[in-house]
Every structure is written in C-alpha cells, then in structure tokens.
Scaffold this active site. Sequence first.
Site, PDB file in Angstrom:
ATOM      1  N   CYS A 382       0.842  -1.195   0.000  1.00  0.00           N
ATOM      2  CA  CYS A 382       0.000   0.000   0.000  1.00  0.00           C
ATOM      3  C   CYS A 382       0.878   1.247   0.000  1.00  0.00           C
ATOM      4  O   CYS A 382       1.422   1.614  -1.027  1.00  0.00           O
ATOM      5  CB  CYS A 382      -0.987  -0.053   1.152  1.00  0.00           C
ATOM      6  SG  CYS A 382      -2.438   0.953   0.831  1.00  0.00           S
ATOM      7  N   HIS A 519      -3.588  -5.087   0.790  1.00  0.00           N
ATOM      8  CA  HIS A 519      -2.922  -5.631   1.985  1.00  0.00           C
ATOM      9  C   HIS A 519      -2.982  -7.161   1.981  1.00  0.00           C
ATOM     10  O   HIS A 519      -3.908  -7.745   2.554  1.00  0.00           O
ATOM     11  CB  HIS A 519      -3.597  -5.104   3.250  1.00  0.00           C
ATOM     12  CG  HIS A 519      -3.309  -3.673   3.522  1.00  0.00           C
ATOM     13  ND1 HIS A 519      -2.218  -3.273   4.239  1.00  0.00           N
ATOM     14  CD2 HIS A 519      -3.961  -2.553   3.153  1.00  0.00           C
ATOM     15  CE1 HIS A 519      -2.210  -1.953   4.318  1.00  0.00           C
ATOM     16  NE2 HIS A 519      -3.249  -1.487   3.664  1.00  0.00           N
ATOM     17  N   GLU A 521      -1.342  -9.202   3.654  1.00  0.00           N
ATOM     18  CA  GLU A 521      -1.104  -9.816   4.975  1.00  0.00           C
ATOM     19  C   GLU A 521      -2.397 -10.257   5.653  1.00  0.00           C
ATOM     20  O   GLU A 521      -2.382 -11.150   6.504  1.00  0.00           O
ATOM     21  CB  GLU A 521      -0.323  -8.857   5.888  1.00  0.00           C
ATOM     22  CG  GLU A 521      -1.045  -7.600   6.346  1.00  0.00           C
ATOM     23  CD  GLU A 521      -0.886  -6.418   5.395  1.00  0.00           C
ATOM     24  OE1 GLU A 521      -0.699  -6.659   4.188  1.00  0.00           O
ATOM     25  OE2 GLU A 521      -0.985  -5.258   5.847  1.00  0.00           O
TER      26      GLU A 521
HETATM   27  N1  GLN Z   1      -1.860   6.542   3.202  1.00  0.00           N
HETATM   28  C1  GLN Z   1      -2.069   5.837   1.983  1.00  0.00           C
HETATM   29  C2  GLN Z   1      -3.482   6.019   1.450  1.00  0.00           C
HETATM   30  O1  GLN Z   1      -4.345   6.436   2.149  1.00  0.00           O
HETATM   31  C3  GLN Z   1      -1.746   4.374   2.145  1.00  0.00           C
HETATM   32  C4  GLN Z   1      -2.657   3.648   3.076  1.00  0.00           C
HETATM   33  C5  GLN Z   1      -2.144   2.324   3.494  1.00  0.00           C
HETATM   34  O2  GLN Z   1      -0.954   2.066   3.417  1.00  0.00           O
HETATM   35  N2  GLN Z   1      -3.017   1.471   3.961  1.00  0.00           N
HETATM   36  O3  GLN Z   1      -3.738   5.733   0.304  1.00  0.00           O
END
Ligand code: GLN
Length: 552
Positions: A382, A519, A521
């Site tokens: 992300c 994500h 994970e």
């Molecule tokens: N801050 C980034 C966003 O809002 C990444 C979010 C994250 O890593 N879950 O897109």
Amino acid sequence: MAENTKYIFVTGGVLSSLGKGLASAAIGMLLESRGLTVTIQKLDPYINVDPGTMNPFQHGEVFVTDDGAETDLDLGHYERFTHAKLGKNNNFTTGKIYDQVITKERKGEYLGGTVQVIPHITDEIKKSIMLVSNNTDVVIVEIGGTIGDIESLPFLEAIRQFRTDVGSSNVIYIHLTLVPYIKTACEVKTKPTQHSVKELRSIGIQPDILLCRTESYLSQEIKNKISLFCNVDPDAVFTAKDVDCIYEVPLVYNKEGLGDKILKKLNIWARAPRLDDWREMVEKYKNPRFSVNIAIVGKYVDLTESYKSLNEALAHGGIFNDARVTLNYVDSSTLTEKNVMEKLSTSDGILVPGGFGSRGIEGKILAAKYARENKVPYFGICLGMHMAVIEVARNIAGMEEANGEEFDPHTPFPVIYLLKEWYDEQTKQVEKRNEGSDKGGTMRLGAYPCQLNPDTLAMKAYKTENISERHRHRFEFNNEYKDRLVEAGLIISGTSPDHELVEIVELADHPWYLGCQFHPEFKSKPSNPHPLFRDFVKASLKNAKKLEDAKK
Ligand code: GLN
C-alpha cells in the site's frame, strides 16, 4: 439462529493482554479440527463506532475483512486459526450498538418509550450475536476488556440474559484469568482468579470453564483450590500455559483436554480432533533450517501490535521456506542518505508496510531506492507501493519533484493521487470523495478483484490470473504518469479488471521487487501462507545463510 447453534462466551479477568483473542481463536480451531463449523465475534466496550479511526499506537492494527469492515486485530487471529468467514457483523463496539439504538429512537421505532440500557441496549447486543449465528455449529463470542470495567457491563448483562433466551444447555461461559508465579514465595497465586470470578458471579455469570494463564502446568492441587473458591468443576480448570509460538496454543489446550470438556458441557457429539497437519506446521515453525533477516521500514516500529498481520504473514512465509524470519524494525524517520546503507545492509529483504501521513516518508523512499539499487528484495504494501512509484518517478523517470498528494498536495508530478470517484465493490455504487470528506468513510475498503499480467512475479506467485485482495487506502497510482513510468522500467503487473486502477507494480532486472496497492497480509494463514509473502521470503532467503552456517 441455526437449529442447534451453541454459544461460547469468552471473558477475561485480572488484567488485559492475557490473550483472550488468541484463546478464542484457538478454541475455534480445536472445534473445527473435530469437524464442527464455527464463527467468532468480538464485542468491544469502547465508544468508537469501529477501530478505523483509532491510532495504531493505542489500538494496534486495524484488521480489514472482505466486506470492508475495519475491525479489531483479534479478528485477524480468528481468521488465521479458523476457516470462519468474518465480516462487519463479527465485530461490534459499544459505539456501534448505541449508534444503532439511537438511530432507531430518532426514527420513532421505540414508539415513544423510554430508551434504556436494559432492555434496549442489551436487546441490540443480543440481536448482534444472533446476526452471526446462521448455519454455524458453534458461535464463539469474545467480550473485550476486563471483568470489573464499567464499560463492558452492558455486554456482560446481555450475555447473561442470552443463556436464558436460548436455553442453558446451549451456552457456556469461559473465563480467562491469570495465575501468577511469585518468585519470592516460589508458588503460584490463585487470589486474583478468585477475585475475578467473584466479580463475574456478582453480575450473574457463573463461569463453566476457567482458562488460567500461567508459566507452567498447574498441579491438580492448585486446580482443586481454584475449583473450590470459584465454584467450577476441578476438571474444568485448565492451564493456559505460556508458549513460544502462538500456533501452539490449541495444541496445549488439546493436551489439557479442553476440547473434550467444551463438547461435554455443550452436549455436542463430534469426532476426535485432527491436528497432525497443525502439529507439523508448529514443528516447522519452531525448528527451521534457515534464517532470514527482514527490515520493516515503518512508522509504528515501537509497537509491533500495529503490524500484527504483517508479522504473522512473514512468519507464515518463513514456515513455508523452512526459515526463521527475524524482523528488524527501522524507524523510517531516522533514515538518511548517509546512514541508509549501514541501517539496511544486514537485512536480506526490505519491506515497507502500509501507513498514513507524511512522517518518515523520505526515509521510506530512500529504503525503496536502496533496495532497487542494491538488488535487495523489496516488498511495498500500500504506502510501500506508493513509495516505490515515487522513487522510480524521481530517480529514473526524471520527475525530480514527484510525490504523492497525501504528502505534497501541490507537487508538479502527483504520481500518487486522490481518486475522486470510484466504483465501490462493497456498496455496489459509485463513491465520491474530496479533501474534506469524512475520515471514517472515504477509503477504498475491503475485497476488490485484480487481474494479473503474464510473465510477472505476481503471476508466478499466485499462479492464477484473477485474484481478490483487501484494500484500505485513499490514494492511488495516477494513470496520467503510467506511460512515463513504464518507459522508466516500472512493470504494471496487476490492475482492476477494467484496467483503471493499478494494483501491483514491479521492476525488471531485479531479483524480487514488488509493490501492491492492497494488503495481502490480511489473508495469510500459517497453514496456507500468502503467495506474495512466500515468494518474498524465498527471494530474501537467497541472500541469507543456512542457520547452521550462520552459527559458525
Ligand atoms: N496513506 C495511503 C493512502 O491512504 C496508504 C494507506 C495504506 O498504506 N493502507 O492511500
């Protein structure tokens, strides 16, 4: 409610952090090993409607389910230990319950009656438990907090009533307590347990089973004492012994006979537990042949609870590759051009996890650059993918001032930007957002489909073209810069099926370099490691030594 659904309520006493979540997950696993279907729900006593907006420093990781619910990290344990499909109904907070009751009150649904904790709040809690009961043999409900807290009282009252509602033969209460070993006296102490059970009984709940967290197996004499004072059968007092590896917990419970006792108390007939595969997995976890060092370059490095699923997913990748994964948390705000080499050179692989806000961003971009230039395996999740894209834009594609709009809203090259409109897979409608949108409700959340391109690391890992992964973010890859970035060497290896959203990026000429918008994970299990974690650990292992060699 399914015809014969049984309920297990898990409460905790003495102090927090005894591992109620793990205990609930382990009980679920043991019941599944006997062929029963289970689901697990967490009732949390805090007022936040969900943990989505809570600081990870305070609350640990926010676990995201397929249906896009932002939930307590214990749901991660539940999913890793069982096959239960969890969603928004598996986590209720006091805030969510009150929100529902107040909404009904405003709509006039209580017909002018006085709305009270008993029965309106307790009824709403009981209804929430019923929501997860469909077609399940056993529903395990974990009550957050510690007995004695004011906050959890409505939940406890609701579960007390619940037994009468569904029949006493269908409900048991399991209480997890602490039996400390006091070094100076050379003995274990049962008093905290006695007090905790006394407190529980004073609100009308008599525990059926006690799980005593302690350092080593309790003697029958101690169990008898606890039994006498707590009014629990002596053979219903179990040792919940401390273990090195969390996946050992169900095995310890099984050894103590907890599964048999639960079945007996709930009057369930089921086969003997099948635990061989799990046992083998735990053995592999505890006795690996190799060792690999992974640097996690992030913000919440002091509180590993913030990266719970991530840590577990890496461990799962380790189990598959017969390797112990040693994590080296690096606070990205301390990384500079000068020290990046020194701080990262002992790591065999580098992972930049998800995160929010601009603190430490430049350090994370440096880590991505270091990994690219030194051909060290890189896994960006992300925010970690955003870092990789910005790094490539700045240092290869010639957009020196490239940035993400999250960190610099006025950047001339917003290679990562705020998507204003998108099709929400959960609500099945087009969602809109702007800079001022409500913080709790504007993320791309939950499962989204992704299509993989052939001949990529992603395809090699997943071995299938269409995948589904969980999201939690606001910012996205900006397609306006796609051509320039691809020309600079970025490979787009996964996109949304309509190709509008970039989901995975990679780099050629590198042993393993991958960033994903989702994500992974959240979907890894010890017995079924996530393909990306499996392959990232495998690639990193090439830089590592055999454990025996490392010891030489
Ligand atoms: N801050 C980034 C966003 O809002 C990444 C979010 C994250 O890593 N879950 O897109």
